[in-house]
Motif scaffolding. Structure first.
Motif, short mmCIF file in Angstrom:
data_model
loop_
_atom_site.label_atom_id
_atom_site.label_comp_id
_atom_site.label_asym_id
_atom_site.label_seq_id
_atom_site.Cartn_x
_atom_site.Cartn_y
_atom_site.Cartn_z
N GLY A 16 0.83 -1.19 0.00
CA GLY A 16 0.00 0.00 0.00
C GLY A 16 0.86 1.24 0.00
N THR A 17 0.20 2.39 -0.09
CA THR A 17 0.93 3.64 -0.01
C THR A 17 0.42 4.42 1.20
OG1 THR A 17 -0.67 4.73 -1.44
CG2 THR A 17 1.26 3.80 -2.50
N VAL A 18 1.30 5.22 1.76
CA VAL A 18 0.92 6.07 2.89
C VAL A 18 1.01 7.49 2.41
CG1 VAL A 18 1.44 6.71 5.27
CG2 VAL A 18 1.75 4.34 4.53
N GLU A 19 -0.10 8.21 2.48
CA GLU A 19 -0.12 9.58 1.99
C GLU A 19 -0.15 10.57 3.15
OE1 GLU A 19 -2.71 8.53 -2.04
OE2 GLU A 19 -3.48 9.96 -0.56
N THR A 20 0.66 11.60 3.05
CA THR A 20 0.67 12.62 4.08
C THR A 20 0.03 13.89 3.52
OG1 THR A 20 2.77 11.67 4.77
CG2 THR A 20 2.15 13.74 5.79
N VAL A 21 -0.91 14.42 4.26
CA VAL A 21 -1.59 15.64 3.83
C VAL A 21 -1.15 16.76 4.77
CG1 VAL A 21 -3.83 16.75 3.47
CG2 VAL A 21 -3.56 14.28 3.04
N ALA A 22 -0.57 17.81 4.20
CA ALA A 22 -0.04 18.88 5.03
C ALA A 22 -1.13 19.85 5.50
CB ALA A 22 1.03 19.66 4.24
N GLY A 23 -0.80 20.68 6.46
CA GLY A 23 -1.73 21.73 6.90
C GLY A 23 -2.49 21.36 8.16
N ALA A 24 -3.26 22.34 8.65
CA ALA A 24 -3.99 22.18 9.91
C ALA A 24 -4.99 21.04 9.85
CB ALA A 24 -4.71 23.48 10.26
N ALA A 25 -5.66 20.88 8.69
CA ALA A 25 -6.64 19.82 8.55
C ALA A 25 -5.99 18.55 7.99
CB ALA A 25 -7.77 20.28 7.64
N GLY A 26 -4.67 18.51 8.02
CA GLY A 26 -3.94 17.41 7.40
C GLY A 26 -3.82 16.19 8.29
N GLY A 27 -2.95 15.31 7.85
CA GLY A 27 -2.74 14.08 8.58
C GLY A 27 -2.18 13.02 7.67
#
Lengths: 272, 272
Positions: free
Chosen positions: A58-69
């Protein structure tokens, strides 16, 4: 909670992420859970990302910013997907699956969890570009597959009923003509189930002429939603022109010979 | 394949084990996958076992002997289970779920993957002592829940149809009387679906008088299988005496007041 070693964090993080595909977990959540700074959690995530990539898990995606994760997106490597489709084709060609009338008994496979989990992930991977908001299916045999597609997307499944049910409140119904047997049937959807403007991915176990899929497209349109794609586990080779134009099938059923008990069903492979 | 570090093995092992609950993986399988001796894999497994236990994410069982291996059994900590049931009760009590006739709209929750994944694991944990061979349900709304119970047990799901279907071959049918509305209905099961002697766990979304559950018990008996337990997501408090004696319900529906729009539904909690 006492601080935990990196090895343990990585194991627990992997389990929590993989348990709920596509769900965005905030780094603060893990930071509180383990009692470590976000920067440390970030390093753990990098380790997991590399490992999942290395093993094609699988892939792990990182979402930046305050609403990220961070979110986990399952992948099925091409050779593994092809192996599953070969296995399904092989099992579906077993002579005792042929039912008088030229039908194929598929229920045992359609209701086996680990097969449908993988099939769901394959559909998600191949149709992710459609960015659906909902998965739509019609009762009954396609429900487990559609539910596993919904799980792989972390989206709700909407199930169209045949007929109209008093226990689901006011509904929208349409009549449709089954493409192969030309019978008029009714299917219905509770009005509250699907909001106007929603992007819908239709999933079903079997398609012959495409009448049922066409019915779901019409029903979605009736409530102002838009079908952006159709996926079926098995489609028949004939008729070549279905009542719906674009669809993705994982297996093509070319022929069932009731006399010789030979079923010609072939996987649609991604590799040469 | 080149050798991989312990950290990576632990992450990959966790993903593979957790992906298919209850499935027995041989140590040779992992040994070949990672290019390490079984003794090393054993140590990795011990690390994962401790971590899963520490975070209440599941247990890892090791089975000794030639046919042995390792399996992951999901667990839902009591407080997490109670939290989920509280959430479900809270959402099911929303005033606009009440449908004229005193029904409760539940489909959106019943078709939401992450809710049913957890509910499936809760049923598995509480009913594992029944050692079922098959999970049995009846179409339509209980299918996702039953399928997630089947997934948590790594068992096939058998779905009873209402009426009889030409595409499923020769079937066994029974007539049953719905406990609440006293209507005569038919349900059927393909003869090949359930072998004689099988131990069966019945799962459904809702139970009022228990007529549908009783029908499934009778149908299983008809093919020589034995129902060893019944689990339902929601059971009504009235009638107190159901048509089946033993069942596990996760939520009890005490009252729906159509006039005041108040629904009294309560989780069956495990903690004080």
């Amino acid at each position: 909670m006492e601080k935990v070693r990196k090895m343990e964090r990585v194991a627990a993080l992997t389990k929590i992420l993989a348990d709920r595909p596509q769900h965005l977990f905030s780094l603060s959540y893990f930071s509180e859970l383990f009692g470590f700074a976000k920067s440390t959690i970030c390093e753990d995530i990098t380790t997991i990302k590399e490992t999942m990539g290395h093993f094609g898990l699988g892939t792990v995606e990182t979402v930046a910013g305050a609403a990220g994760g961070v979110r986990f997106v399952p992948t099925v490597p091409a050779d593994e997907a092809d192996k599953l489709l070969h296995e399904l084709a092989c099992r579906l060609a077993e002579p005792d699956r042929i039912i008088p009338g030229g039908f194929l008994y598929m229920s045992d496979l359609l209701f086996t969890p680990h097969l449908m989990v993988k099939a769901g992930e394959i559909f998600m991977e191949r149709l992710a570009h459609l960015s659906p908001d909902y998965i739509l299916t019609v009762e009954t045999k396609g429900i487990p597959l559609a539910f596993m597609v919904a799980r792989a997307f972390d989206l709700p499944l909407i199930t169209v009923r045949r007929g109209s049910r008093v226990t689901e409140g006011s509904s929208v119904s349409i009549n449709y003509v089954t493409g192969s047997s030309k019978r008029i049937q009714t299917m219905s959807l509770p009005k509250r189930a699907l909001p106007a403007g929603a992007r819908v991915l239709v999933i079903d176990d079997f398609m012959k002429a495409g009448g049922t899929a066409k019915g779901m497209v019409d029903l979605a349109q009736e409530v102002g939603a838009e079908v952006t794609g159709i996926g079926v586990l098995v489609a028949t080779a004939e008729p070549e022109h279905k009542l719906v134009e674009d669809y993705l099938a994982l297996l093509i059923l070319h022929d069932i010979d009731e006399h010789t008990k030979v079923t010609d069903i072939r996987p649609v492979l991604t590799t040469g």
